[in-house]
Design a protein around this motif. Sequence first.
Motif, mmCIF file in Angstrom:
data_model
loop_
_atom_site.group_PDB
_atom_site.id
_atom_site.type_symbol
_atom_site.label_atom_id
_atom_site.label_comp_id
_atom_site.label_asym_id
_atom_site.label_seq_id
_atom_site.Cartn_x
_atom_site.Cartn_y
_atom_site.Cartn_z
ATOM 1 N N GLY A 89 -10.557 4.183 0.326
ATOM 2 C CA GLY A 89 -10.578 4.046 1.775
ATOM 3 C C GLY A 89 -10.046 5.340 2.375
ATOM 4 O O GLY A 89 -9.195 6.010 1.784
ATOM 5 N N SER A 90 -10.571 5.699 3.542
ATOM 6 C CA SER A 90 -10.121 6.968 4.114
ATOM 7 C C SER A 90 -10.436 7.018 5.598
ATOM 8 O O SER A 90 -11.046 6.100 6.147
ATOM 9 C CB SER A 90 -10.810 8.124 3.402
ATOM 10 O OG SER A 90 -12.184 8.092 3.728
ATOM 11 N N ARG B 148 0.636 -7.122 -4.451
ATOM 12 C CA ARG B 148 0.042 -8.130 -3.559
ATOM 13 C C ARG B 148 -0.062 -9.453 -4.303
ATOM 14 O O ARG B 148 -0.098 -9.462 -5.537
ATOM 15 C CB ARG B 148 -1.369 -7.706 -3.115
ATOM 16 C CG ARG B 148 -1.327 -6.562 -2.140
ATOM 17 C CD ARG B 148 -2.702 -6.214 -1.605
ATOM 18 N NE ARG B 148 -2.672 -4.829 -1.126
ATOM 19 C CZ ARG B 148 -3.715 -4.179 -0.644
ATOM 20 N NH1 ARG B 148 -4.886 -4.781 -0.563
ATOM 21 N NH2 ARG B 148 -3.595 -2.923 -0.241
ATOM 22 N N ALA C 246 -6.540 10.959 5.953
ATOM 23 C CA ALA C 246 -5.777 10.223 4.935
ATOM 24 C C ALA C 246 -6.763 9.500 4.038
ATOM 25 O O ALA C 246 -7.907 9.245 4.435
ATOM 26 C CB ALA C 246 -4.846 9.218 5.597
ATOM 27 N N PHE C 247 -6.313 9.221 2.838
ATOM 28 C CA PHE C 247 -7.152 8.412 1.943
ATOM 29 C C PHE C 247 -6.255 7.658 0.975
ATOM 30 O O PHE C 247 -5.105 8.044 0.737
ATOM 31 C CB PHE C 247 -8.159 9.277 1.167
ATOM 32 C CG PHE C 247 -7.519 10.394 0.390
ATOM 33 C CD1 PHE C 247 -7.346 11.643 0.956
ATOM 34 C CD2 PHE C 247 -7.078 10.177 -0.921
ATOM 35 C CE1 PHE C 247 -6.745 12.673 0.245
ATOM 36 C CE2 PHE C 247 -6.484 11.207 -1.633
ATOM 37 C CZ PHE C 247 -6.304 12.457 -1.056
ATOM 38 N N GLY C 248 -6.798 6.565 0.477
ATOM 39 C CA GLY C 248 -6.039 5.786 -0.502
ATOM 40 C C GLY C 248 -6.999 5.228 -1.523
ATOM 41 O O GLY C 248 -8.089 4.765 -1.186
ATOM 42 N N PHE D 97 -4.874 2.376 10.550
ATOM 43 C CA PHE D 97 -4.179 3.669 10.651
ATOM 44 C C PHE D 97 -5.114 4.867 10.683
ATOM 45 O O PHE D 97 -4.675 6.006 10.736
ATOM 46 C CB PHE D 97 -3.154 3.828 9.518
ATOM 47 C CG PHE D 97 -3.525 3.081 8.262
ATOM 48 C CD1 PHE D 97 -3.103 1.771 8.069
ATOM 49 C CD2 PHE D 97 -4.309 3.686 7.296
ATOM 50 C CE1 PHE D 97 -3.453 1.077 6.927
ATOM 51 C CE2 PHE D 97 -4.661 3.003 6.147
ATOM 52 C CZ PHE D 97 -4.234 1.680 5.962
ATOM 53 N N THR D 98 -6.429 4.619 10.615
ATOM 54 C CA THR D 98 -7.374 5.734 10.706
ATOM 55 C C THR D 98 -8.464 5.408 11.726
ATOM 56 O O THR D 98 -8.833 4.255 11.918
ATOM 57 C CB THR D 98 -8.038 6.018 9.333
ATOM 58 O OG1 THR D 98 -8.356 4.780 8.709
ATOM 59 C CG2 THR D 98 -7.148 6.825 8.438
ATOM 60 N N SER E 4 0.236 3.679 1.573
ATOM 61 C CA SER E 4 0.128 4.244 2.933
ATOM 62 C C SER E 4 1.487 4.299 3.615
ATOM 63 O O SER E 4 1.720 5.144 4.489
ATOM 64 C CB SER E 4 -0.828 3.409 3.784
ATOM 65 O OG SER E 4 -2.086 3.328 3.176
ATOM 66 N N GLN F 161 2.954 7.591 4.001
ATOM 67 C CA GLN F 161 2.472 8.475 5.087
ATOM 68 C C GLN F 161 3.520 8.550 6.194
ATOM 69 O O GLN F 161 3.910 9.638 6.626
ATOM 70 C CB GLN F 161 1.197 7.897 5.711
ATOM 71 C CG GLN F 161 -0.043 7.987 4.871
ATOM 72 C CD GLN F 161 -1.276 7.608 5.718
ATOM 73 O OE1 GLN F 161 -1.267 7.781 6.937
ATOM 74 N NE2 GLN F 161 -2.310 7.126 5.064
ATOM 75 N N GLN G 259 -1.694 2.736 -6.684
ATOM 76 C CA GLN G 259 -2.522 3.424 -5.691
ATOM 77 C C GLN G 259 -2.105 4.887 -5.645
ATOM 78 O O GLN G 259 -1.001 5.235 -6.046
ATOM 79 C CB GLN G 259 -2.290 2.839 -4.289
ATOM 80 C CG GLN G 259 -2.972 1.512 -4.035
ATOM 81 C CD GLN G 259 -2.937 1.142 -2.556
ATOM 82 O OE1 GLN G 259 -2.089 1.589 -1.796
ATOM 83 N NE2 GLN G 259 -3.882 0.306 -2.139
ATOM 84 N N GLN H 261 0.848 -1.198 0.000
ATOM 85 C CA GLN H 261 0.000 0.000 0.000
ATOM 86 C C GLN H 261 0.888 1.254 0.000
ATOM 87 O O GLN H 261 1.962 1.262 0.602
ATOM 88 C CB GLN H 261 -0.899 0.014 1.237
ATOM 89 C CG GLN H 261 -0.151 -0.225 2.539
ATOM 90 C CD GLN H 261 -1.076 -0.305 3.756
ATOM 91 O OE1 GLN H 261 -2.278 -0.137 3.621
ATOM 92 N NE2 GLN H 261 -0.505 -0.538 4.927
ATOM 93 N N PHE I 147 -9.751 0.535 9.183
ATOM 94 C CA PHE I 147 -8.340 0.491 8.776
ATOM 95 C C PHE I 147 -7.535 0.809 10.037
ATOM 96 O O PHE I 147 -7.937 1.690 10.803
ATOM 97 C CB PHE I 147 -8.030 1.537 7.682
ATOM 98 C CG PHE I 147 -8.760 1.303 6.397
ATOM 99 C CD1 PHE I 147 -8.369 0.299 5.519
ATOM 100 C CD2 PHE I 147 -9.864 2.084 6.056
ATOM 101 C CE1 PHE I 147 -9.056 0.076 4.340
ATOM 102 C CE2 PHE I 147 -10.555 1.863 4.881
ATOM 103 C CZ PHE I 147 -10.145 0.851 4.019
ATOM 104 N N GLU J 93 -2.074 7.790 -2.573
ATOM 105 C CA GLU J 93 -2.308 8.031 -1.155
ATOM 106 C C GLU J 93 -2.422 9.533 -0.944
ATOM 107 O O GLU J 93 -1.751 10.311 -1.632
ATOM 108 C CB GLU J 93 -1.072 7.518 -0.389
ATOM 109 C CG GLU J 93 -1.259 7.372 1.079
ATOM 110 C CD GLU J 93 -2.110 6.157 1.416
ATOM 111 O OE1 GLU J 93 -2.277 5.276 0.545
ATOM 112 O OE2 GLU J 93 -2.616 6.099 2.547
HETATM 113 N N1 DAH Z 1 -4.059 1.441 2.263
HETATM 114 C C1 DAH Z 1 -5.428 1.001 2.172
HETATM 115 C C2 DAH Z 1 -5.497 -0.198 1.239
HETATM 116 O O1 DAH Z 1 -4.592 -0.422 0.504
HETATM 117 C C3 DAH Z 1 -6.307 2.109 1.673
HETATM 118 C C4 DAH Z 1 -6.437 3.213 2.623
HETATM 119 C C5 DAH Z 1 -7.459 3.218 3.547
HETATM 120 C C6 DAH Z 1 -5.568 4.268 2.660
HETATM 121 C C7 DAH Z 1 -7.634 4.227 4.452
HETATM 122 C C8 DAH Z 1 -5.701 5.286 3.562
HETATM 123 C C9 DAH Z 1 -6.757 5.247 4.463
HETATM 124 O O2 DAH Z 1 -4.892 6.324 3.614
HETATM 125 O O3 DAH Z 1 -6.919 6.278 5.367
HETATM 126 O O4 DAH Z 1 -6.459 -0.901 1.273
#
Ligand code: DAH
Length: 345
Positions: free
Chosen positions: A285-286, A198, A308-310, A253-254, A172, A175, A211, A170, A251, A213
């Motif tokens: 995702g966020s 993956r 954050a979001f991805g 981290f959030t 992420s 971050q 992705q 990811q 998630f 981020e």
């Molecule tokens: N890293 C997650 C994934 O690969 C996606 C994601 C979710 C990123 C929530 C984020 C977040 O920054 O806040 O499934």
Amino acid sequence: MKEQIAQIKENAINEITEAKTLQELNDVRVKYLGKKGELTAVLRGMGALSAEERPIIGSLVNEVRDSLESEIQKNESDLKEKALNEKLEKERIDISLPSTKMKRGSKHPINRVIEEIEDIFVSMGYDVVDGPELETDEYCFERLNLPKGHPARDMQDSFYVDPEHLLRTQTSAVQARVMMANEEKTPIRVICPGKTYRRDDDATHSHQFGQVEGLVIDENVSLADLKGTLEIFVRKMLGENSKLRFRPSYFPFTEPSYEVDVSCFKCNGKGCNLCKQTGWIEILGSGMVHPNVLEMNGYDPKKYTGFAFGTGLDRLAMFKYGITDIRYFYTNDVRFLNQFDRKDV
Ligand code: DAH
């Protein structure tokens, strides 16, 4: 003798003027001025002359030789110019002719999506950053509140290279890198597009995918900021009429975390095969950055908050361009790539 010399001169001049090519001209030079040439022969025969005649004839011959030489030179430069003109004429290029068409490559659909996303976020004041694809367990998981043995690690089938290194699952991971690299711990506003990996392989999952981020950290950042930002992003990317739906999710981290759906842009939410009759498509995702993540990466969670979001680049590109198999992006089939011709960029 003087008459003989005058005759030689007259003949030579005639021949020089008549010479049509450089070769002919050279032949004339040899004939008169060469070692065995006619004028040279006169010089050679001077031994038979009287002492009074010798200087007179000698200087006459020299005079004639000089004038023949200058005559030859003159004709030579004329002939050279003529030859050059002929050559130029023969090699004339018609620049008005249409050229042969050069085949140009087209921009890969994933790169187009990346550029579009970058434009949207740069216009909102974000920086675009990079991170390594070969990542450490620490940055990919631990610093994101996923200690070893955490069950959420099972959500991502990873390619480990050795116990501490893996191909990042990811973006992420970036971050944590951005937070750690910021020594002054000042506010952050970045996006990071990149490749992720993956152990997956089917029509909607590839072992390599893309992705992007996003991370914002500042004082008083709220969920409303996250919603507003994502709304602007999605409307610009997928159409002004797009609606967003936030579904609570998890998630590590959030906290809180959301999965974000966008109203189906094919059927406008009515239900179709693209959205599996639900009217919604999940795109990212966020959530609000978990206080543990802030703290682990040197930010005081009492002072700072963040979101954050991805999102998956491949999925976005598939929706945008109506592509049904993710593997088309990575097999480099020109029949596929040519459909994204530069014309309509
Ligand atoms: N890293 C997650 C994934 O690969 C996606 C994601 C979710 C990123 C929530 C984020 C977040 O920054 O806040 O499934």
